[in-house]
Structures are given as C-alpha cells and as structure tokens.
Design an enzyme around this catalytic site. Structure first.
Site, PDB file in Angstrom:
ATOM      1  N   ASP A   1       0.766  -0.972   0.050  1.00 52.05           N
ATOM      2  CA  ASP A   1      -0.292  -0.260   0.024  1.00 52.05           C
ATOM      3  C   ASP A   1       1.013   1.748   0.459  1.00 52.05           C
ATOM      4  OD1 ASP A   1      -2.317   1.608   0.070  1.00 52.05           O
ATOM      5  OD2 ASP A   1      -2.264   1.412   2.397  1.00 52.05           O
TER       6      ASP A   1
ATOM      7  N   HIS B   1       2.450   3.735  -9.029  1.00 49.54           N
ATOM      8  CA  HIS B   1       2.281   2.393  -9.255  1.00 49.54           C
ATOM      9  C   HIS B   1       4.030   1.306  -9.962  1.00 49.54           C
ATOM     10  CE1 HIS B   1      -1.218   2.231  -7.871  1.00 49.54           C
ATOM     11  NE2 HIS B   1      -1.845   3.058  -8.564  1.00 49.54           N
TER      12      HIS B   1
ATOM     13  N   LEU C   1      11.306 -20.589  -4.882  1.00 46.60           N
ATOM     14  CA  LEU C   1      10.522 -19.600  -3.857  1.00 46.60           C
ATOM     15  C   LEU C   1       8.986 -19.990  -5.196  1.00 46.60           C
ATOM     16  CD1 LEU C   1      10.185 -17.464  -2.616  1.00 46.60           C
ATOM     17  CD2 LEU C   1      10.009 -15.692  -4.498  1.00 46.60           C
TER      18      LEU C   1
HETATM   19  C1  FPP Z   1      -1.639  -0.194  -3.480  1.00 44.43           C
HETATM   20  O1  FPP Z   1      -2.114   1.388  -3.079  1.00 44.43           O
HETATM   21  C2  FPP Z   1      -1.361  -0.662  -4.295  1.00 44.43           C
HETATM   22  C3  FPP Z   1      -2.387  -1.036  -5.358  1.00 44.43           C
HETATM   23  C4  FPP Z   1      -3.464  -0.936  -5.298  1.00 44.43           C
HETATM   24  C5  FPP Z   1      -1.249  -1.799  -6.384  1.00 44.43           C
HETATM   25  C6  FPP Z   1      -0.348  -2.149  -6.209  1.00 44.43           C
HETATM   26  C7  FPP Z   1       0.681  -2.872  -7.695  1.00 44.43           C
HETATM   27  C8  FPP Z   1       2.157  -2.810  -7.954  1.00 44.43           C
HETATM   28  C9  FPP Z   1       2.333  -2.413  -6.647  1.00 44.43           C
HETATM   29  C10 FPP Z   1       2.555  -2.994  -9.118  1.00 44.43           C
HETATM   30  C11 FPP Z   1       1.880  -4.267  -9.773  1.00 44.43           C
HETATM   31  C12 FPP Z   1       2.575  -5.040  -9.154  1.00 44.43           C
HETATM   32  C13 FPP Z   1       3.110  -5.965 -10.050  1.00 44.43           C
HETATM   33  C14 FPP Z   1       2.860  -7.244  -9.421  1.00 44.43           C
HETATM   34  C15 FPP Z   1       3.826  -5.921 -10.834  1.00 44.43           C
HETATM   35  P1  FPP Z   1      -2.327   2.597  -3.647  1.00 44.43           P
HETATM   36  O2  FPP Z   1      -2.524   3.071  -5.144  1.00 44.43           O
HETATM   37  O3  FPP Z   1      -3.835   2.498  -2.730  1.00 44.43           O
HETATM   38  O4  FPP Z   1      -2.055   3.878  -2.585  1.00 44.43           O
HETATM   39  P2  FPP Z   1      -2.778   4.799  -1.757  1.00 44.43           P
HETATM   40  O5  FPP Z   1      -3.631   4.200  -0.555  1.00 44.43           O
HETATM   41  O6  FPP Z   1      -1.077   5.780  -1.277  1.00 44.43           O
HETATM   42  O7  FPP Z   1      -3.445   6.100  -2.905  1.00 44.43           O
END
Ligand code: FPP
Length: 237
Positions: free
Chosen positions: A17, A34, A128
């Site tokens: 997150d 992202h 893994l």
């Molecule tokens: C939450 O942060 C994160 C996500 C909803 C997406 C997670 C995705 C990645 C780390 C990249 C792609 C993944 C792979 C496996 C290649 P948020 O956007 O909710 O952050 P915020 O709470 O600060 O808005």
C-alpha cells in the site's frame, strides 16, 4: 495445508500500500507510484529466498480495485502483464514458481495469456513460490468454498479445506501465512488472507510501498523471528 508447497521457509504475505500517496507527495501522477511499486516487486522477489522466504504472496489488485478510475485500472493491469512477460524467464531460471490467486473470469484475454504462459513456464520452480493476488477477495474465496462444499458429496473439515484450496481456480491450496506486512501506514487487512492469516504475525509499516526495500524485508523477517508464536498456548517464559 497446500498441495505442493515449497518446504523449509516462511510464508510472507505483503499488502503493497501507498503507491498513490508516495507519488502525490512528490507532485507526480499516481501512475508513477505504481510503476515504482512494480520495480520494488522485482527486487523483493529476487531477495526473498535469501531472506528465508519460501512462499511470497503479494496483494497486487483487489476485487474492490475495479472501482478505481478506468485509467488507473488499465495501468495496473498493464504493469501486471508486463511484469509477467518480462520476468517469466528469470523466474523459471531461478526456480521461482509463479501462480495467480483470484478470479480469472474478469481478466482480459491479454492478461490471461501471460498468466497461462507464466504459470506453465515456472511450474517446476522449487526455490520460491510467488503467489500474485489479482482480482482477489478473501471473503469471496470463503464464500466460493462454501458453495463448492455444499455442491460436493464429501463432508468434514478436510473436505472444506480442500474446497478452499480449489476456490479461484488455482491449485495451490491455502497455505497458512507466517508473517503479514502492510506498508502505507494503514492498520487493516482489506479483505486479504483472512483465513490464511489466522495465526500470522502482523506488521504495519509507515513506509510507502515504493520505498520498501530489501533491508525492510530482512528486518521484517528478523522481527518475526523475535516473536513468540503461541497458537493459543501460555507463554513459555
Ligand atoms: C495500493 O496502493 C497498491 C495497489 C492497489 C497496487 C499494487 C501494485 C503494484 C505494487 C504494482 C504492480 C504489481 C505487480 C505484481 C507487478 P494505493 O494506490 O492504494 O496507494 P494509496 O493508498 O497511497 O493511494
């Protein structure tokens, strides 16, 4: 619990997150957060075996994330597809078995193609097990399992546990989580690994996911080893 799990290491689950807030704090578009987040996934997967991790479950996209703006959803799907396409050869070479956990019926044909290719190219990996949760909802999986159980002839706890493993279409069971880490400063589970985390040690970090690094993974594992897991028993000291 799982049908074919990698022995001798921890099952670590990560709620990644904070991508959006990391970007916004720097005046960057959320998409940049992202993208940086996807780069961090690379480095964490690479470092996980040496950190003592044998199963790594990543929350990449929740079923509720479909409610985000269309452009953000497309970007996340495209990052996911690119990750699979780019990393599958390295994963196969390095013994990383990749499976996708979650609903598949709402993924695009392009994403599904990469999922199928990656799962079959890496199926023999025994260093893994990387489980990527995409279109994932823990409550949905529990409900799906109950439906499967009701529709089957088998009865009893083991039969239900088997139904849990089959829910969502992947064959990996529902291995118990040892350590669950959430970055981004929030203290909640957000419909992630509700069953599997029954006795997980849970660590909440203020660091945003794009700033999570190998040292944070190692210190989380060290923190885990300092915990006394009692599973309902009284303390030993
Ligand atoms: C939450 O942060 C994160 C996500 C909803 C997406 C997670 C995705 C990645 C780390 C990249 C792609 C993944 C792979 C496996 C290649 P948020 O956007 O909710 O952050 P915020 O709470 O600060 O808005």
């Amino acid at each position: 619990m799982g049908s074919r799990e990698v022995d001798g290491g921890l099952h670590v689950a990560l709620i990644m997150d904070g991508n959006g807030r990391w970007a916004e704090a720097r005046g960057l578009p959320r998409s940049e957060g992202h993208r940086r987040g996807a780069d961090v996934v690379d480095s964490i997967v690479e470092a996980a075996p040496d950190a003592g991790v044998r199963i790594l479950t990543l929350y990449a996209f929740s079923s509720d994330n479909w409610n985000r703006p269309r452009r953000e959803v497309s970007l996340l799907m495209s990052l996911f597809r690119t990750y699979l396409r780019k990393e599958r050869r390295r994963c196969a070479r390095e013994g990383v078995r990749v499976t996708i956990v979650g609903r598949r019926d709402r993924l695009s044909a392009a994403v599904l193609r990469e999922v199928d290719r990656t799962e079959s190219a890496t199926r023999d990996g025994d260093v893994l097990h990387l489980r990527l949760c995409v279109d994932y909802s823990s409550r949905d999986r529990l409900l799906d399992a109950a439906e499967r159980y009701a529709a089957s002839e088998a009865r009893g706890r083991d039969a239900y546990a088997r139904c849990l493993g089959e829910a969502g279409g992947e064959d990996t069971g529902a291995p118990a989580v040892d350590l669950l880490v959430r970055t981004g400063g929030e203290h909640r589970l957000s419909d992630f690994m509700l069953w599997e985390s029954a006795y997980a040690e849970i660590r909440f970090l203020d660091v945003m996911w794009p700033e999570f690094d190998v040292a944070e993974l190692q210190s989380s594992v060290a923190w885990f080893h300092g915990r006394e897991r009692r599973f309902g028993r009284t303390p030993t000291r």
